[in-house]
Design an enzyme around this catalytic site. Structure first.
Site, PDB file in Angstrom:
ATOM      1  N   GLY A   1      11.427  11.479   3.368  1.00 22.22           N
ATOM      2  CA  GLY A   1      11.642  12.871   2.953  1.00 22.22           C
ATOM      3  C   GLY A   1      10.501  13.346   2.063  1.00 22.22           C
TER       4      GLY A   1
ATOM      5  CB  SER B   1       7.826   8.629   5.403  1.00 25.79           C
ATOM      6  OG  SER B   1       7.211   9.898   5.396  1.00 25.79           O
ATOM      7  CD1 TRP B   2      10.988  10.123  -0.592  1.00 27.26           C
ATOM      8  CD2 TRP B   2       9.083  10.592  -1.658  1.00 27.26           C
ATOM      9  NE1 TRP B   2      11.261  10.168  -1.950  1.00 27.26           N
ATOM     10  CE2 TRP B   2      10.101  10.457  -2.616  1.00 27.26           C
ATOM     11  CE3 TRP B   2       7.781  10.880  -2.085  1.00 27.26           C
ATOM     12  CZ2 TRP B   2       9.872  10.607  -3.981  1.00 27.26           C
ATOM     13  CZ3 TRP B   2       7.546  11.019  -3.452  1.00 27.26           C
ATOM     14  CH2 TRP B   2       8.588  10.886  -4.376  1.00 27.26           C
TER      15      TRP B   2
ATOM     16  CG  ASP C   1       1.246   8.887  10.544  1.00 26.15           C
ATOM     17  OD1 ASP C   1       1.253  10.139  10.537  1.00 26.15           O
ATOM     18  OD2 ASP C   1       1.901   8.209   9.740  1.00 26.15           O
TER      19      ASP C   1
ATOM     20  CG  HIS D   1       5.117   9.710   9.889  1.00 27.66           C
ATOM     21  ND1 HIS D   1       4.200   9.274   8.963  1.00 27.66           N
ATOM     22  CD2 HIS D   1       6.191  10.132   9.176  1.00 27.66           C
ATOM     23  CE1 HIS D   1       4.691   9.433   7.749  1.00 27.66           C
ATOM     24  NE2 HIS D   1       5.911   9.939   7.852  1.00 27.66           N
TER      25      HIS D   1
END
Length: 320
Positions: free
Chosen positions: A43, A115-116, A269, A297
């Site tokens: 996120g 990711s985040w 990505d 990703h």
């Protein structure tokens, strides 16, 4: 998610009272007496269902998960209580993780994120290196301003038509960053303005991860509640440089120099260029970099590689 281990259900769940009136949903699954591992979702604001559990051997790991502040089953939801954004920061999320660790009586844990979740895991590890046995990280991000601006500004070089549509929907003033214009719109008092901003933002999110082989649009973005939650928190964090220094977590890498880690990144990505993972690997002597030639990703091989990294770091942690 691609099955690696059999599907399991949590053996314990709860709502943990936290700072500023928040309540954090958490769950534990796997082996109650096993080595502890914390899974951090992406996120910000993209909580997960139980598929993440299938990357852990349930007979070995005590798998801990929480819906991060402001999203999912945690309360309040950021998009419903916009005033809660003032206390939703990376520092506060690190404090939330420490609160959860202490609540569950865990001494040290493996950090796993995508990711985040990579940025948050690294920020936590740099603050509390003595609490971390290792890091298994996929779809690498570092929270640096230059990479946030790459996604929201410079990516026009790759997707000019789609970016022009994205920028037009921001309604930005002359000279204003697209990101700052979206922050104004996603926190506007008029709910119709917020709805339109979330829809345009998520359309762009789908575009900038679309170069991977076999890519299909996200199944989550058609849900208006998910769009609102996700866009509100991503924009809030990105417009504030993820509440990190301009170089993100890069300057703090010496703090985790001897902690073992695996960095997994997809060659397709484009939203998170491979240079991000490469530079972190070079700054982290105890890390290993895995480059996947068939992934962007995310993707099946990334999930399988993450499961392998978790197993590898479990073996390393057992001997430390």
């Amino acid at each position: 998610m691609t099955p690696v281990f059999a599907a399991i259900e949590p053996y314990a769940t709860g709502m943990l009272p936290a700072a500023h009136g928040a309540e954090l949903y958490w769950e534990c699954s796997g082996h109650p007496g096993g080595a502890a591992a914390l899974f951090l979702h992406g996120g910000p604001g993209a909580p997960m269902s139980g598929g993440y559990r299938r990357q852990f051997d349930p007979h070995r790991w005590r798998i801990v998960y929480l819906d991060q502040r402001g999203c999912g089953r945690s309360r309040p939801l950021a998009h419903q209580v916009l005033g809660s954004l003032a206390t939703n920061t990376t520092d506060q999320q690190i404090d939330d993780l420490e609160l959860l660790r202490e609540h569950l009586g865990i001494e040290r844990w493996l950090l796993v994120g995508g990711s985040w979740g990579v940025t948050l895991a690294l920020a936590y590890a740099q603050r509390h290196p003595d609490r971390v046995t290792g890091l298994a990280l996929a779809a690498i991000t570092d929270g640096a301003r230059e990479h946030l601006e790459w996604i929201t500004q410079d990516m026009r070089r790759v997707f000019p038509r789609e970016w022009d549509e994205f920028a037009a929907a921001a309604g930005r003033r002359p000279g204003q960053r697209v990101l700052d214009a979206y922050l104004e719109r996603i926190t506007d008092p008029d709910p119709t303005v917020r709805v339109a901003a979330a829809q345009a933002w998520c359309a762009w999110e789908d575009v900038h991860v679309s170069l991977a082989p076999g890519w299909t649009p996200s199944t989550r973005y058609p849900d208006p509640e998910f769009r609102a939650q996700f866009a509100t928190l991503v924009i809030h964090y990105w417009a504030n440089d993820c509440f990190l220094p301009p170089d993100g977590i890069r300057s703090g890498m010496p703090a985790i120099a001897t902690i073992p880690g695996v960095l997994i990144h997809g060659r397709f990505d484009v939203s998170g260029p491979l240079s991000v993972a490469w530079d972190l690997h070079r700054a982290w002597p105890a890390s290993r970099l895995v480059v996947l030639d068939d992934s962007g990703h995310g993707g099946p091989s990334m999930r399988e590689s993450l499961a392998a990294a978790i197993a590898e770091l479990g073996e390393a942690g057992a001997t430390r």
